[in-house]
Design a protein around this motif. Sequence first.
Motif, PDB file in Angstrom:
ATOM      1  N   SER A 136       0.859  -1.177   0.000  1.00  0.00           N
ATOM      2  CA  SER A 136       0.000   0.000   0.000  1.00  0.00           C
ATOM      3  C   SER A 136       0.897   1.230   0.000  1.00  0.00           C
ATOM      4  O   SER A 136       1.842   1.308   0.777  1.00  0.00           O
ATOM      5  N   THR A 137       0.616   2.172  -0.872  1.00  0.00           N
ATOM      6  CA  THR A 137       1.493   3.344  -0.978  1.00  0.00           C
ATOM      7  C   THR A 137       0.782   4.659  -0.691  1.00  0.00           C
ATOM      8  O   THR A 137       1.442   5.680  -0.494  1.00  0.00           O
ATOM      9  N   ASN A 138      -0.531   4.663  -0.670  1.00  0.00           N
ATOM     10  CA  ASN A 138      -1.252   5.922  -0.485  1.00  0.00           C
ATOM     11  C   ASN A 138      -2.601   5.646   0.184  1.00  0.00           C
ATOM     12  O   ASN A 138      -3.332   4.769  -0.271  1.00  0.00           O
ATOM     13  N   PRO A 139      -2.938   6.349   1.271  1.00  0.00           N
ATOM     14  CA  PRO A 139      -2.189   7.448   1.897  1.00  0.00           C
ATOM     15  C   PRO A 139      -1.101   6.987   2.877  1.00  0.00           C
ATOM     16  O   PRO A 139      -0.323   7.788   3.351  1.00  0.00           O
ATOM     17  N   LEU A 140      -1.054   5.687   3.173  1.00  0.00           N
ATOM     18  CA  LEU A 140       0.002   5.146   4.028  1.00  0.00           C
ATOM     19  C   LEU A 140       0.861   4.198   3.202  1.00  0.00           C
ATOM     20  O   LEU A 140       0.408   3.639   2.204  1.00  0.00           O
ATOM     21  N   HIS A 141       2.098   4.011   3.648  1.00  0.00           N
ATOM     22  CA  HIS A 141       2.960   3.041   2.977  1.00  0.00           C
ATOM     23  C   HIS A 141       3.261   1.886   3.916  1.00  0.00           C
ATOM     24  O   HIS A 141       3.741   2.082   5.030  1.00  0.00           O
ATOM     25  N   PHE A 142       2.933   0.675   3.476  1.00  0.00           N
ATOM     26  CA  PHE A 142       3.278  -0.524   4.236  1.00  0.00           C
ATOM     27  C   PHE A 142       3.181  -1.736   3.324  1.00  0.00           C
ATOM     28  O   PHE A 142       2.593  -1.685   2.234  1.00  0.00           O
ATOM     29  N   TYR A 143       3.791  -2.832   3.770  1.00  0.00           N
ATOM     30  CA  TYR A 143       3.710  -4.112   3.080  1.00  0.00           C
ATOM     31  C   TYR A 143       2.915  -5.081   3.946  1.00  0.00           C
ATOM     32  O   TYR A 143       3.025  -5.073   5.176  1.00  0.00           O
ATOM     33  N   THR A 144       2.128  -5.924   3.310  1.00  0.00           N
ATOM     34  CA  THR A 144       1.398  -6.938   4.056  1.00  0.00           C
ATOM     35  C   THR A 144       1.019  -8.061   3.108  1.00  0.00           C
ATOM     36  O   THR A 144       1.530  -8.150   1.989  1.00  0.00           O
ATOM     37  N   TYR A 145       0.132  -8.936   3.530  1.00  0.00           N
ATOM     38  CA  TYR A 145      -0.274 -10.051   2.680  1.00  0.00           C
ATOM     39  C   TYR A 145      -1.685 -10.495   3.055  1.00  0.00           C
ATOM     40  O   TYR A 145      -2.190 -10.186   4.134  1.00  0.00           O
TER      41      TYR A 145
ATOM     42  N   ALA B 123       0.083  -3.517  10.362  1.00  0.00           N
ATOM     43  CA  ALA B 123       0.746  -2.820   9.260  1.00  0.00           C
ATOM     44  C   ALA B 123       0.221  -1.387   9.133  1.00  0.00           C
ATOM     45  O   ALA B 123       0.996  -0.442   8.935  1.00  0.00           O
ATOM     46  N   ILE B 124      -1.085  -1.223   9.250  1.00  0.00           N
ATOM     47  CA  ILE B 124      -1.673   0.118   9.193  1.00  0.00           C
ATOM     48  C   ILE B 124      -1.178   0.960  10.365  1.00  0.00           C
ATOM     49  O   ILE B 124      -0.827   2.140  10.205  1.00  0.00           O
ATOM     50  N   THR B 125      -1.118   0.352  11.541  1.00  0.00           N
ATOM     51  CA  THR B 125      -0.623   1.057  12.731  1.00  0.00           C
ATOM     52  C   THR B 125       0.800   1.561  12.513  1.00  0.00           C
ATOM     53  O   THR B 125       1.130   2.709  12.841  1.00  0.00           O
ATOM     54  N   GLU B 126       1.648   0.718  11.942  1.00  0.00           N
ATOM     55  CA  GLU B 126       3.031   1.107  11.695  1.00  0.00           C
ATOM     56  C   GLU B 126       3.120   2.218  10.659  1.00  0.00           C
ATOM     57  O   GLU B 126       3.923   3.151  10.782  1.00  0.00           O
TER      58      GLU B 126
ATOM     59  N   ILE C 242      14.903  -3.567  -2.182  1.00  0.00           N
ATOM     60  CA  ILE C 242      13.499  -3.170  -2.222  1.00  0.00           C
ATOM     61  C   ILE C 242      12.649  -4.296  -2.804  1.00  0.00           C
ATOM     62  O   ILE C 242      11.531  -4.565  -2.336  1.00  0.00           O
ATOM     63  N   GLU C 243      13.180  -4.979  -3.823  1.00  0.00           N
ATOM     64  CA  GLU C 243      12.427  -6.062  -4.458  1.00  0.00           C
ATOM     65  C   GLU C 243      12.099  -7.186  -3.475  1.00  0.00           C
ATOM     66  O   GLU C 243      11.014  -7.780  -3.532  1.00  0.00           O
ATOM     67  N   SER C 244      13.011  -7.473  -2.559  1.00  0.00           N
ATOM     68  CA  SER C 244      12.738  -8.528  -1.585  1.00  0.00           C
ATOM     69  C   SER C 244      11.645  -8.104  -0.609  1.00  0.00           C
ATOM     70  O   SER C 244      10.816  -8.920  -0.199  1.00  0.00           O
ATOM     71  N   LEU C 245      11.638  -6.824  -0.242  1.00  0.00           N
ATOM     72  CA  LEU C 245      10.570  -6.329   0.618  1.00  0.00           C
ATOM     73  C   LEU C 245       9.224  -6.445  -0.080  1.00  0.00           C
ATOM     74  O   LEU C 245       8.218  -6.835   0.522  1.00  0.00           O
ATOM     75  N   GLN C 246       9.197  -6.101  -1.366  1.00  0.00           N
ATOM     76  CA  GLN C 246       7.958  -6.145  -2.134  1.00  0.00           C
ATOM     77  C   GLN C 246       7.465  -7.575  -2.332  1.00  0.00           C
ATOM     78  O   GLN C 246       6.268  -7.843  -2.201  1.00  0.00           O
ATOM     79  N   ASN C 247       8.376  -8.472  -2.644  1.00  0.00           N
ATOM     80  CA  ASN C 247       7.980  -9.814  -3.050  1.00  0.00           C
ATOM     81  C   ASN C 247       7.753 -10.788  -1.906  1.00  0.00           C
ATOM     82  O   ASN C 247       6.908 -11.690  -2.030  1.00  0.00           O
TER      83      ASN C 247
ATOM     84  N   TYR D 165       5.398  -1.736   8.003  1.00  0.00           N
ATOM     85  CA  TYR D 165       6.276  -0.686   7.496  1.00  0.00           C
ATOM     86  C   TYR D 165       7.711  -1.186   7.536  1.00  0.00           C
ATOM     87  O   TYR D 165       8.244  -1.525   8.591  1.00  0.00           O
ATOM     88  N   MET D 166       8.352  -1.211   6.358  1.00  0.00           N
ATOM     89  CA  MET D 166       9.718  -1.725   6.248  1.00  0.00           C
ATOM     90  C   MET D 166      10.522  -0.840   5.319  1.00  0.00           C
ATOM     91  O   MET D 166       9.999  -0.258   4.375  1.00  0.00           O
ATOM     92  N   THR D 167      11.812  -0.760   5.583  1.00  0.00           N
ATOM     93  CA  THR D 167      12.783  -0.177   4.665  1.00  0.00           C
ATOM     94  C   THR D 167      13.900  -1.208   4.524  1.00  0.00           C
ATOM     95  O   THR D 167      13.909  -2.221   5.243  1.00  0.00           O
ATOM     96  N   PRO D 168      14.860  -0.998   3.639  1.00  0.00           N
ATOM     97  CA  PRO D 168      15.961  -1.967   3.550  1.00  0.00           C
ATOM     98  C   PRO D 168      16.740  -2.139   4.849  1.00  0.00           C
ATOM     99  O   PRO D 168      17.405  -3.164   5.028  1.00  0.00           O
ATOM    100  N   TYR D 169      16.656  -1.160   5.761  1.00  0.00           N
ATOM    101  CA  TYR D 169      17.508  -1.179   6.956  1.00  0.00           C
ATOM    102  C   TYR D 169      16.761  -1.423   8.259  1.00  0.00           C
ATOM    103  O   TYR D 169      17.394  -1.708   9.271  1.00  0.00           O
TER     104      TYR D 169
END
Length: 307
Positions: A105-114, A141-144, A176-181, A187-191
């Motif tokens: 999800s990128t708008n209005p919040l950014h997070f990854y989930t499943y 995920a929404i909370t983060e 980034i691709e590993s986070l996406q896939n 909420y995640m970043t590479p670090y």
Amino acid sequence: MVTKNKWFICGIAFPLLLGGCANGNGVNEKEYPKKQVKNQFVSVQEYIGEGYTLKNGEETDKIAEGKREEVEKAVKDFFLKEYKTEVHVHNIVGNIDGATVFVESTNPLHFYTYAVVPIDQSNKKILSDDVFSQEGQVEGAITEGLYRKIFKDEFDRLEEYLEKIVKEEPVTGRTIESLQNVGGSGYMTPYYFLSSSVSNDEAIKPVYELYMEDPRVSREKLRAAYNEQAFIPTYFEVVINLFMKDKETDPDEKVFNRVVNDIESMDDIPKGTYSIFVNDNTVLKQSFEGVKENSLEKTTPDEIFKE
């Protein structure tokens, strides 16, 4: 305390779907013999999710890929109906009873989930009306994402610091691709990634409720709804996860100590509980796992508290 170190518990914290997981220190040697484990590790800079598997998912994976448009529509409809959230589907992985679908999800919040799409294997039918998510996973995920939004300046400072570390020291992060896939963990970043629970965290609960009423509500109103007095650091965790840049290199204790000392001394980063891991250069392809026996770690029960 919230569920800690969700990647380290079982890949990305869905043991029922994974059907077996790593121990707290990394690889489950009973499940993966040493020779097999060695062959299944890949450099973190090269890993984009290829080789990630869920137990007994071979057949459902084929069915889901053959009906990918139907699976994607079912998942997108699920997130719109249940969470008023538009998502982009990145990856579909078969599991024992269906397909686990990784989204962003990128708008209005950014997070990854499943989400999970059940499949009737005997009839090769996608059960679109029965899509579900693991209890608390999307809510977390929404909370983060909300924490990242309302404390933008503090998180910007944290990310600027970690980017500086990566430039100055022989460490790197995930792709980034590993986070996406295969990320799927809020909420995640590479670090780093976050770990939170709206059911336990009374400070963020009014923010979450306001957002669910109107996802387009302004950042200012969301920040005003935050109950600062109710904040308990153990209900919100920041997990810093760094990897050595060079292959065949053990985790660098000097870098680890620098990051620990810096985080302990910084007072302009988000409040909460901090865990820090410095790993070698590899991750296990099947599970996204990077923490191993040789990893350097400052975590439970010795986390860093920011109040």
